[in-house]
Design a protein around this motif. Structure first.
Motif, short mmCIF file in Angstrom:
data_model
loop_
_atom_site.label_atom_id
_atom_site.label_comp_id
_atom_site.label_asym_id
_atom_site.label_seq_id
_atom_site.Cartn_x
_atom_site.Cartn_y
_atom_site.Cartn_z
N THR A 191 0.82 -1.20 0.00
CA THR A 191 0.00 0.00 0.00
C THR A 191 0.85 1.25 0.00
O THR A 191 1.92 1.30 0.62
CB THR A 191 -0.93 0.01 1.23
N LYS A 237 -1.88 -0.43 -4.69
CA LYS A 237 -2.66 -0.89 -3.56
C LYS A 237 -3.10 -2.31 -3.88
O LYS A 237 -4.01 -2.52 -4.69
CB LYS A 237 -3.88 -0.01 -3.31
N ASN A 258 -6.09 2.49 0.09
CA ASN A 258 -4.89 2.28 0.89
C ASN A 258 -5.25 1.51 2.16
O ASN A 258 -6.41 1.17 2.40
CB ASN A 258 -4.25 3.62 1.23
#
Length: 316
Positions: free
Chosen positions: A113, A206, A229
Motif C-alpha cells: 500500500t 494498492k 490504501n
C-alpha cells in the motif's frame, strides 16, 4: 494516470473491454453494472452521463467483483455495501476454499500500500477477519496480538536506495502509524521492506493478495487491486450495531471518510490475465519481492516525506 503512477513506480490496473448491447437493455441493471453505476452516482457523476451508459453495455463477461467505499456510517441492510464488510461478503459468496483457522499455515495475506493508516491490533484483526470472509465477526476491543499479515512498505533507507527520480516521487506515499517510536511493536512487526523487481523504483500500488505460501504453483485465492490504501479511512472499522444485523454479526462500518473503488479478482481468473510465457502468476502480477525482510526493529523506520511530518529530519 500521472507519470508518478505509470512510469516512476510500480502500480496495478484492472482493464476490461465490454461490448455494446444491440439493442440496449430496458431492464434495471444488475450485478457489476448496478454496482458500478451506484458508485458513479455516489461520486456525483452527471445524471445525464449515467443515463447515457445505463443498459448500453454487456457486462456478462466481467467475472471480477467491485469493492467500493463512500464516506459515512454503514449499518443495517447497507452495512455490506462498502469497505471491509463488502470485502467479507464477496469472499464469503465466492467460497474460495480458504483454509480453516487450524490450518492457516496454508494461508498468507499480503498487503502492499502507498499509504498506511494509524494501525492498531484491533483494526488489523477486524480487517483480517473480513479478508478471510469469516462467518462470525468481533470488534476485538483490547486486542494486542496482531494477525498473520505481511505489509510491504519502504523504510527511509529503502527510499534513499531508490533512483533519484523515484525518490522525488515518494512524496505521494506516507505512513500515519506515528509517532513511529511509540507504536506497538506487534503492529510494526508486520512491516516488510519494499523491494521492486524493477531495481531502483518505488511504487504507488494498492494490492491485497491471499495465497498458499506452501505451494508456489497453486493460484492465489484472490487478489484485490484498486484505490484503497491500508487505513480505516479507506476500508472503515467494525463497531457493534445496536440496530442488529445477523448478516454482519451485529456489526456496522464506521470511520469511512474516503471514496474508493477496486476489484477483487478470484484466483482462478489470474491465468487468463497473464501475458504469454510469463512463467508464473507471481511474475505476472506482483512487481515486488515477496521474500523481502521484515523491518529490523527498532532501527528501521517507515518512510514519511518531510512534507507529511515535522519529525522528518529527526527520523533521518
Amino acid at each position: 494516470m500521472m507519470s508518478i503512477d505509470t512510469e516512476l513506480g510500480d502500480n496495478h490496473w484492472y482493464i476490461h473491454d465490454v461490448r455494446k448491447r444491440s439493442p440496449p437493455s430496458p431492464r434495471p441493471p444488475t450485478g457489476f453494472e448496478a454496482d458500478l453505476l451506484s458508485h458513479m452516482e455516489a461520486l456525483g457523476a452527471p445524471e445525464a452521463f449515467i443515463d447515457s451508459i445505463r443498459g448500453i453495455y454487456d457486462y456478462s463477461t466481467v467475472k471480477v467483483h467491485l469493492i467500493t467505499s463512500v464516506p459515512g456510517i454503514c449499518s443495517g441492510t447497507k452495512a455490506e455495501r462498502h469497505g471491509i464488510l463488502r470485502l467479507r461478503r464477496v469472499v464469503k459468496q465466492l467460497d474460495l476454499k480458504l483454509p480453516e483457522k487450524d490450518s492457516e499455515k496454508k494461508l498468507q495475506v499480503e498487503i502492499c500500500t502507498a499509504s498506511v493508516g494509524n494501525l492498531s491490533a484491533k483494526w488489523l484483526n477486524g480487517f483480517y477477519d473480513c479478508a478471510l470472509g469469516k462467518d462470525t465477526l468481533q470488534t476485538h476491543d483490547g486486542a494486542r496480538v496482531v494477525p498473520k499479515l505481511k505489509l510491504f512498505y519502504p523504510t527511509f533507507q529503502d527510499v534513499k536506495n531508490a533512483d533519484q527520480i523515484a525518490q522525488d516521487a515518494a512524496s505521494n506515499i506516507g505512513c500515519h502509524t506515528r509517532p513511529w517510536e511509540s507504536a506497538p511493536r506487534e503492529v510494526k512487526s508486520i512491516f516488510h521492506h519494499y523491494e521492486s523487481k524493477d531495481r531502483g523504483k518505488l511504487f504507488h500500488q494498492k494490492l491485497i493478495l491471499a495465497y498458499n505460501p506452501q505451494d508456489s504453483t497453486q493460484l492465489p485465492y484472490y487478489a484485490y487491486v484498486g484505490s484503497a490504501n491500508f487505513s480505516q479511512s479507506a476500508w472503515g472499522a467494525l463497531e457493534h450495531d445496536k440496530r442488529g444485523n445477523e448478516l454482519t454479526s451485529d456489526k456496522k462500518l464506521t470511520k469511512l471518510s474516503n471514496f474508493e473503488c477496486g476489484v477483487l479478482i478470484p484466483g482462478h481468473l489470474i491465468t487468463d490475465l497473464l501475458e504469454d510465457e510469463t512463467g508464473s502468476w507471481q511474475n505476472g502480477i506482483i512487481p515486488h519481492n515477496q521474500t523481502a525482510a521484515a523491518y529490523d526493529l527498532p532501527k528501521d523506520k517507515a518512510w514519511n516525506d518531510y512534507r507529511w511530518t515535522k519529525d522528518y529530519r529527526e527520523a533521518e
